[in-house]
Design an enzyme around this catalytic site. Sequence first.
Site, short mmCIF file in Angstrom:
data_model
loop_
_atom_site.label_atom_id
_atom_site.label_comp_id
_atom_site.label_asym_id
_atom_site.label_seq_id
_atom_site.Cartn_x
_atom_site.Cartn_y
_atom_site.Cartn_z
N HIS A 60 0.81 -1.22 0.00
CA HIS A 60 0.00 0.00 0.00
C HIS A 60 0.85 1.27 0.00
CE1 HIS A 60 -3.41 2.47 0.23
NE2 HIS A 60 -4.05 1.94 1.25
N ASP B 179 -9.92 -6.18 -18.50
CA ASP B 179 -10.34 -7.17 -19.49
C ASP B 179 -9.11 -7.63 -20.26
OD1 ASP B 179 -11.42 -8.70 -21.48
OD2 ASP B 179 -12.54 -7.08 -22.45
#
Length: 413
Positions: free
Chosen positions: A130, A358
């Site tokens: 993070h 995708d």
Amino acid sequence: METQVPLTIFDRFASNLHIAVLFAFAAPTPSNDALLDGLSKVITHFPTLIGRLGYSSSHRRPCVILGGDGGGALVVEATVSSELSDYLPLEPSPELQLLHPSPFDAVQLLQVQFNRFKCGGLVIGATAHHRVADGQSMSTFFVSWSQIVRGTTVDRLPVYDRSWLNPRRPPRCEFEHWGLDFVSIPTHRRGFTINPVNVDPSEITNMLVRYSTDYIRKIKAEVNNKYTTFETLLGHLWRKITIARGLQDCDHTMVRVSVNGRTRLKPPVPNEFFGNLVLNAYPKANVKLLITGGLAAAASIVHEAILEIDQRYFQSFMDFGELYGEEELVPAYDVDGIVLSPILEVDSWVRLRFQEVDFGGGGGLRGFLPTWVPFEGLVMLLPGLGEEGGIDAFVTLIAEHAKLLRQISHSLD
């Protein structure tokens, strides 16, 4: 040759841990070789993901070190003997941890695992540290990677310009950042803690509460569409979780709400800025007043708290970094135990780009979910991928509290 990239004050405010996510794709899907080739190409645009955390040689401030020994990304290939359809729609489960490398004691800042199912379906599990990137940044990374695998142009390359990170001269803190944002740890008190609350992790459960577009329309009508979808849904969840936790009327509850600074700074910072640029808003309420005051009052408290985290607050935070950057800075939530109650920690990934990931092949994205989290008090809002659309709320609670939340999560009172 090594290059040292200093962590900004926003990077240092991020949790000192890996965040894990899962993407599930129905068959047909690209081969592992195609995914790995795309990863090797895209990572050249995201060099800090393959660096390593360390300290600068000149100022002893934390930084990402590029080049030299170490670094790189961990890639794991795995096969699963069952059908992907057996796990769809994705629901939180401890078994999900098998689908990504362990985020604990990870050496690499980026870890990826390709999980091939019997049917040809694919789950990509990834973890990233993070302090290198926030959710907005990682959504840019995953979309860019998928575009390269599909052979299309990367439409939004990462931005590393830090010219906006300018403290004033002289720097001044108009807001109090000690306590809520960072805790002060005197150098003579190593191992400092703030009475963390812990339970056996087996007592904590993760759940997914699905709110359809129609349901969200109903609760927004309850507040006369005065507040945003996020503010309204968070107000609703805050009240229901507070009831489920069984807090006393006289208790006080608080929410740490992630606020993206990219649009709040002036001039705005591009969404493609890669790193961390998130602070917290802190809505607070008396338990009895929160529950009896109704949804409109709860949404109003959230709304007003978010408004306070504006350009002035972000500038004050940057000035804080200039004044105290040489100190050991520990985010307040890094000293919590694994039970946050009566606090909630809330983040929204709805407006990020994760649902655009995708990799091609024709199967399409069928699931997107954080991994199993052995930590009480987290709420993550995710884009609903089902036919009803809407928003999925990923919630972590003590098991008995989660059971009650399931019963009342859609009640309108």
